[in-house]
Design an enzyme around this catalytic site. Structure first.
Site, short mmCIF file in Angstrom:
data_model
loop_
_atom_site.label_atom_id
_atom_site.label_comp_id
_atom_site.label_asym_id
_atom_site.label_seq_id
_atom_site.Cartn_x
_atom_site.Cartn_y
_atom_site.Cartn_z
N TYR A 194 32.68 32.36 48.36
CA TYR A 194 32.55 33.09 50.20
C TYR A 194 33.48 33.65 50.30
O TYR A 194 33.49 34.19 51.57
CB TYR A 194 31.65 32.21 50.08
N ASN A 201 19.70 38.04 52.92
CA ASN A 201 20.08 39.06 51.67
C ASN A 201 18.44 39.16 51.00
O ASN A 201 18.09 37.73 50.30
CB ASN A 201 21.04 38.68 50.19
N CYS A 251 24.08 38.45 44.90
CA CYS A 251 24.19 37.64 45.53
C CYS A 251 24.67 36.35 44.83
O CYS A 251 24.95 36.19 45.09
CB CYS A 251 23.46 37.47 47.29
N HIS A 252 23.85 36.79 43.64
CA HIS A 252 23.88 35.77 42.59
C HIS A 252 25.69 35.88 42.06
O HIS A 252 25.86 34.87 41.43
CB HIS A 252 23.24 36.20 41.36
N GLU A 283 24.80 39.12 32.61
CA GLU A 283 26.21 39.83 32.93
C GLU A 283 26.80 39.95 31.97
O GLU A 283 27.53 40.71 31.92
CB GLU A 283 26.35 40.09 34.18
#
Length: 162
Positions: free
Chosen positions: A99, A122, A130-131, A157
């Protein structure tokens, strides 16, 4: 804004409801998503250009998260929120940021809590990633779709990292 429509699509993490206007995708929510708006009254057309494109983009992400076709989106929010969401979109697939790093990226290093709040608002889950934002110690915190989904997305990912 024109009337909104919706479509439920299957994902390995559970159903995802896409919400669109005639012009753009305006939301994507899991069933138990925090801040999920009431969607029961929305029309669910079998063919809709924006929903069709968004569904294809999510399917592409599930196959290869680096090869997602562009989708028209409308991120309704304040200038600050949109700056945070733009910073999220710039995080490469398979990488994470804290963050504080997102706050630094938008030139607001002392606005960590406000950044966290904007990330939580979001509406375009996965497409605005945002993950990919984690706690300062690397912990998986604060995902409106749930920490288990955040973990799944990051693991999905990982093989596609540059």
């Amino acid at each position: 804004m024109t009337a909104q429509v919706a479509r439920d699509i299957p994902t390995p993490m559970g159903p995802l409801t896409l919400v669109a206007s005639e012009e753009a995708l305006v939301g994507a929510y899991f069933d138990d998503h925090r801040r999920r708006p009431e969607l029961d009254g929305l029309a669910r057309p079998p063919v809709h250009a924006v929903l069709d494109a968004a569904e294809a983009a999510y399917a592409a992400y599930l196959q290869d998260p680096t090869a997602v076709p562009p989708v028209a989106t409308l991120a309704a929010g304040t200038d600050f929120e949109r700056s945070v969401w733009a910073a999220l979109a710039a995080i490469p697939c398979g990488e994470t940021r804290t963050y504080a790093q997102v706050a630094d990226a938008i030139g607001r290093p002392t606005a960590v809590r406000a950044v966290a709040g904007a990330i939580g608002r979001n509406r375009l889950t996965v497409l605005v990633p945002c993950h990919r934002v984690v706690g300062s110690d690397g912990s998986l915190t604060g995902y409106a779709g749930g920490v288990d989904r955040k973990r799944w997305l990051l693991e999905h990912e990982r093989p596609f990292q540059d």
